[in-house]
Design an enzyme around this catalytic site. Structure first.
Site, PDB file in Angstrom:
ATOM      1  N   ASP A   1       0.836  -1.494   0.106  1.00 43.54           N
ATOM      2  CA  ASP A   1      -0.340  -0.370   0.162  1.00 43.54           C
ATOM      3  C   ASP A   1       0.824   1.426  -0.440  1.00 43.54           C
ATOM      4  OD1 ASP A   1      -2.339   1.541  -0.232  1.00 43.54           O
ATOM      5  OD2 ASP A   1      -3.243   0.124   1.696  1.00 43.54           O
TER       6      ASP A   1
ATOM      7  N   ASP B   1      -3.204   5.310  -2.140  1.00 43.51           N
ATOM      8  CA  ASP B   1      -3.990   5.336  -1.815  1.00 43.51           C
ATOM      9  C   ASP B   1      -4.351   6.518  -2.435  1.00 43.51           C
ATOM     10  OD1 ASP B   1      -5.484   5.143   0.564  1.00 43.51           O
ATOM     11  OD2 ASP B   1      -4.566   7.255   1.202  1.00 43.51           O
TER      12      ASP B   1
ATOM     13  N   HIS C   1     -11.200  -2.682   3.561  1.00 44.03           N
ATOM     14  CA  HIS C   1     -10.826  -1.592   5.106  1.00 44.03           C
ATOM     15  C   HIS C   1     -11.916  -0.737   5.051  1.00 44.03           C
ATOM     16  CE1 HIS C   1      -7.909   0.180   3.615  1.00 44.03           C
ATOM     17  NE2 HIS C   1      -7.917   0.760   3.575  1.00 44.03           N
ATOM     18  N   ASP C   2     -12.238   0.130   4.493  1.00 57.14           N
ATOM     19  CA  ASP C   2     -13.396   0.979   4.702  1.00 57.14           C
ATOM     20  C   ASP C   2     -14.705   1.080   4.659  1.00 57.14           C
ATOM     21  OD1 ASP C   2     -10.671   2.978   5.487  1.00 57.14           O
ATOM     22  OD2 ASP C   2     -10.996   3.093   3.008  1.00 57.14           O
TER      23      ASP C   2
ATOM     24  N   GLU D   1      -6.514   3.410  -5.621  1.00 56.10           N
ATOM     25  CA  GLU D   1      -8.121   3.769  -4.539  1.00 56.10           C
ATOM     26  C   GLU D   1      -8.385   5.003  -5.496  1.00 56.10           C
ATOM     27  OE1 GLU D   1      -9.404   4.180  -0.002  1.00 56.10           O
ATOM     28  OE2 GLU D   1      -7.773   5.095  -1.001  1.00 56.10           O
TER      29      GLU D   1
END
Length: 535
Positions: A101, A203, A327-328, A266
């Site tokens: 990431d 990200d 994860h969000d 992302e």
């Protein structure tokens, strides 16, 4: 086995690991790199091809690793650089790719770059971040809002200016209009690529460039109370700027200095804007993450429209991808219901394009209710009681029925789900018809059938609770029939473009090789994959 047609990132199934919650090897209640190494055999039996690790870099952990203080290290909480290199070696030896990431939009406020930047207006690194004078009234330079609540501008009394932070005040945004910033991050990328990392998930990539004039964002006429406060304005000047595509093309060129690497972005944007991130002549991100299913109304027509609109928007030659959890966002088993989680799995693993699984979804992990005194997520702490908290989808992986679900021998950093005594890898592995074994069967079938891996997507029907589509390649085809409702249905084959052949797989794992003649009968919450009679 399916023939190899495209690169590995088109063939493969990706699996996201949230390292804090996967496996603790050091008995401190937090997952770590050695724990991931210990669980590689599980990932191999599951059948995935690549693992993506949420951040493992040194961090004060204000946002659990998305506030980085050193891009070229490993946080001691997760282990050492030797541990990470051992993971790379072990994964590669087992045929698994490893994605890191990358968080280039912002650093921690404790990163040496920012410590220097805030030291004085004359500091050489001042322009590495986004500093602005106060407005005429002394307040913030404009009306931009932080995604985590409040103004996106933090006043620095020592130098009399504000710095911009799209997220927490402890996460100052880098100035991507500064060539020195770009080169510094590209050098970070090269550092990890030389170590053998197979690519990056970048990200909030659509945030990197901001409006050069720092104009106010307009109000959002669709905003309603109870939604996150930052949605009061439309971020048309603070995100998704045209110049961002030049930056992403530069990132892609860095990855192409090395063999067989992948760049994933992302991006939370509608499909017509999302697909721009493939770049001119497909020179941008190879996989701009497609999150449409994360918020999809769970009915056949809505999902068929999402698939249609996305497929129609793709540039020629662009490779699609699909995501069901991360994860969000709340767990898929809680969004669509435990019974429909199996149907969702079949959808994800039979659509055209690269699928990404989120750890635990393969065992049907649910969103865990977090008591107020156990909340860790800064988003929930800053904007409480409207349901934005992300802790519930980040709880420890449920390996077995022991006290802490086999994740740790100490109290975990987040509570283990109460259902872990039953819903865990050991129990589900032993149950031949479990959701875990369904995932294994789906991944295995995807690898075996060229039509599932490379075939065209052909819509057939979206009526009531039924979603039907075909995957076709070189004269062979399979048909996927999904019942998104809880009532049985029967479909006459003549009504549905010649459905027939043999059932290859049912979400209940109990109808393989059943011949279809005249009609396809589905139970509530069932999906089937048919080997077409003409295929």
């Amino acid at each position: 086995m399916a023939e190899s047609v495209g690169p590995w990132w088109q063939r493969g199934v990706f699996y996201q690991i949230y390292p804090r919650s996967f496996q603790d090897s050091s008995a401190d209640g937090v997952g770590d790199i050695k724990g991931i190494i210990d669980r590689l055999p599980y990932l191999l039996t599951l059948g995935v091809d690549a693992i993506w690790l949420s951040p493992i870099f040194p961090s004060p952990m204000a946002d659990f690793g998305y506030d980085i203080s050193d891009y070229s290290g490993v946080d001691p909480l997760f282990g050492t650089m030797d541990d990470l290199e051992a993971l790379l070696d072990a994964a590669h030896a087992a045929g698994l790719k490893v994605i890191l990431d990358l968080v280039p939009n912002h650093t921690s406020d404790q990163h040496p770059w920012f410590v220097e930047s805030r030291h004085s207006k004359q500091n050489p690194k001042r322009d590495w971040y986004i500093w602005r004078d106060p407005a005429l009234d002394g307040g913030p330079p404009n009306n931009w809002l932080s995604e985590f609540g409040g103004s996106a501008w933090q006043y620095d009394a020592a130098t009399g200016q504000y710095y911009y932070h799209a997220f927490l005040a402890q996460q100052p945004d880098l100035n991507w209009r500064n060539p020195a910033v770009r080169q510094a991050i590209y050098d970070v990328m090269r550092f990890w690529l030389r170590k053998g990392v197979d690519g990056f998930r970048v990200d909030v990539i659509w945030h990197l460039i901001k409006d050069a004039e720092f104009r106010d964002n307009p109000p959002n006429p669709a905003f309603r109370e109870g939604r996150p406060p930052h949605e009061r304005i439309l971020p048309i000047h603070s995100t998704d700027q045209p110049e961002v595509h030049d930056v992403i093309a530069e990132m892609r060129r860095v990855t192409e200095e090395f063999d067989s690497r992948v760049l994933i972005g992302e991006i939370y944007l509608p499909p017509e804007r999302l697909v721009a991130y493939y770049g001119k002549n497909l020179g941008g991100a190879q996989l701009p993450f497609n999150f449409a299913l994360l918020s999809a109304p769970w009915n056949a027509r809505a999902i068929e429209k999402i698939i249609h609109d996305y497929e129609a928007a793709l540039p020629p030659g662009a490779w699609p991808n699909w995501v069901l959890g991360n994860h969000d966002r709340p767990r898929v088993a809680s969004r669509v219901g435990h019974a429909q989680a199996r149907v969702a799995a079949m959808l994800l693993l039979t659509l055209r394009g690269t699928p990404t699984l989120y750890y635990g979804d393969e065992i049907g992990m649910r969103q865990v209710a977090i008591a107020p005194d156990q909340v860790r997520d800064p988003f929930e702490i800053n904007v409480p009681n409207i349901g934005v908290g992300r802790d519930g989808c980040r709880t420890p992986m449920q390996w077995d029925a022991t006290r802490y679900a086999g994740f740790s021998t100490s109290i975990p950093w987040l509570p283990v789900a109460e259902d872990s005594i039953h819903e865990n890898v050991v129990n589900l592995n032993a149950d031949a018809r479990s959701i875990l074994n369904l995932y294994k069967a789906l991944i295995g079938l995807r690898r075996k059938l060229p039509a599932l891996q490379w075939g065209d997507y052909v819509p057939v029907a979206a009526e009531g609770d039924l979603l039907i589509y075909r995957r076709e390649r070189d004269g062979g085809s399979v048909t996927i029939v999904l019942n998104l409702g809880d009532q049985p249905v029967s479909i006459a084959s003549e009504k549905m473009a010649g459905l027939g052949g043999t059932i290859l797989l049912s979400t209940f794992l109990d109808r393989e090789r059943e011949k279809i003649e005249g009609a396809v009968d589905l139970r509530g919450n069932e999906g089937v994959i048919l080997n077409d009679s003409n295929g």
